[in-house]
Design an enzyme around this catalytic site. Structure first.
Site, mmCIF file in Angstrom:
data_model
loop_
_atom_site.group_PDB
_atom_site.id
_atom_site.type_symbol
_atom_site.label_atom_id
_atom_site.label_comp_id
_atom_site.label_asym_id
_atom_site.label_seq_id
_atom_site.Cartn_x
_atom_site.Cartn_y
_atom_site.Cartn_z
ATOM 1 N N ASN A 1 0.870 -1.180 0.000
ATOM 2 C CA ASN A 1 0.000 0.000 0.000
ATOM 3 C C ASN A 1 0.901 1.222 0.000
ATOM 4 O OD1 ASN A 1 -1.879 1.978 0.385
ATOM 5 N ND2 ASN A 1 -2.451 1.371 2.463
ATOM 6 N N GLU B 1 -6.178 -4.611 10.245
ATOM 7 C CA GLU B 1 -5.104 -3.661 10.544
ATOM 8 C C GLU B 1 -5.427 -2.902 11.823
ATOM 9 O OE1 GLU B 1 -2.877 -2.463 6.719
ATOM 10 O OE2 GLU B 1 -4.666 -1.231 6.828
ATOM 11 N N HIS C 1 -9.805 1.521 4.108
ATOM 12 C CA HIS C 1 -8.575 1.678 4.894
ATOM 13 C C HIS C 1 -8.848 2.639 6.050
ATOM 14 C CE1 HIS C 1 -4.544 2.799 6.093
ATOM 15 N NE2 HIS C 1 -4.158 1.654 5.545
ATOM 16 N N SER D 1 2.767 -2.089 10.442
ATOM 17 C CA SER D 1 4.212 -2.201 10.679
ATOM 18 C C SER D 1 4.776 -3.582 10.361
ATOM 19 C CB SER D 1 4.559 -1.770 12.105
ATOM 20 O OG SER D 1 4.184 -0.415 12.310
ATOM 21 N N LYS E 1 0.127 4.244 -0.413
ATOM 22 C CA LYS E 1 -0.522 5.461 0.104
ATOM 23 C C LYS E 1 -0.158 6.646 -0.809
ATOM 24 C CE LYS E 1 -0.427 3.338 4.631
ATOM 25 N NZ LYS E 1 -0.432 3.503 6.075
ATOM 26 N N GLY F 1 1.967 2.359 10.857
ATOM 27 C CA GLY F 1 2.958 3.425 10.735
ATOM 28 C C GLY F 1 3.589 3.824 12.061
ATOM 29 N N GLU G 1 -7.247 4.996 7.292
ATOM 30 C CA GLU G 1 -6.968 6.422 7.026
ATOM 31 C C GLU G 1 -8.138 7.068 6.299
ATOM 32 O OE1 GLU G 1 -3.161 5.764 5.177
ATOM 33 O OE2 GLU G 1 -2.382 5.153 7.129
#
Ligand code: PGA
Length: 253
Positions: A9, A169, A97, A215, A11, A175, A99
């Site tokens: 991904n 996730e 996702h 991660s 991003k 991250g 985010e």
């Protein structure tokens, strides 16, 4: 064997040229994939065609969009529809996702619409779920993630859901350099599979790949992927470093 998947991904990272170089380095490693293994690059919209042509000749390497809109078409400036992706021969799309849930206020109901539009357009959704830190600390992560599945996916028939890819996730691990332990990952993946089994039966539940994200790195991929219910990873940061992602692909079962 269930599909085992390394999904990158990107991003909102990499220029076009950096993206091309990254793909050349990863594909240049010529890691052979077995029939049950798959590598997918989820890249920004403007790089979809370039990535598609880079992976075209490679066995079981593919490309995904990172999002699509929850409406079919219309006056939504700046948005991209599932139908547009289909017309470009894009066969995978990340949906929900964390985010996007957070910064674009995507709800479980909107994600149900996106999943439907993906299926109408022959696109496999890579459906993301996962809890924030406060939910994990309260110990209610199971209820939280099962509600995400129920509200966005459980209207689907067995024929559709058995073709989906799920990515678990935990938001507190994305991250942050904090990874779920293998025990935490296996425990919740097994739980997610049991929720799918209660609704659709064991045969269907056992066919659905559940990826771990948060991660994942070259140095922890093998251990995470060795869990019986972890079927690979959705990888952000480490997918931007060729040497890292190459090791992650090699860590697939
Ligand atoms: P990360 O991101 O690997 O950088 O934690 C994972 C993701 O958000 O998909």
């Amino acid at each position: 064997m269930r599909k085992q998947i390394a999904a990158a991904n990107w991003k909102m990272n990499c220029t076009f040229q950096q993206g091309e170089k990254l793909l050349d380095e990863i594909l240049g490693a010529e890691i052979p994939l077995a029939d049950h293994q798959l590598t997918i690059f989820a890249v920004p919209f403007p790089y979809l065609l370039m990535t598609r042509s880079e992976v075209e000749e490679e066995w079981n390497y593919n490309v995904a969009a990172q999002n699509c809109h929850h409406k079919k078409s219309g006056a939504y400036t700046g948005e991209v529809s599932a139908e547009m992706l289909h017309s470009m021969n894009i066969r995978y799309c990340v949906v929900g996702h964390s985010e996007r849930r957070e910064y674009n206020q995507e709800t479980n109901a909107m994600l149900a619409d996106k999943v439907n539009l993906c299926f109408e357009n022959f696109i496999t959704p890579i459906f993301c779920c996962g809890e924030p830190l406060n939910i994990r600390e309260a110990g209610t992560q199971n209820d939280f993630v099962s509600a995400q599945l129920k509200e966005s996916l459980f209207h689907l028939g067995a024929d559709k859901i058995k073709t989906i890819i799920i990515a678990y996730e935990p938001i507190w691990a994305i991250g942050t350099g904090k990874t779920a332990t293998t025990e935490q990952a296996q425990e919740i993946h097994q739980y997610l599979r049991s929720v799918l089994a209660a609704q659709y039966g064991d045969v269907v539940a056992n066919e659905i790949p559940i990826l771990y994200g948060g991660s994942v790195k070259a140095n922890n991929a093998k251990e995470l992927f060795s869990c019986p219910d972890v079927d690979g990873g959705l990888v952000g940061g480490a997918s931007l470093v060729a040497a890292e992602f190459i090791e992650i692909i090699k860590a697939l079962k």
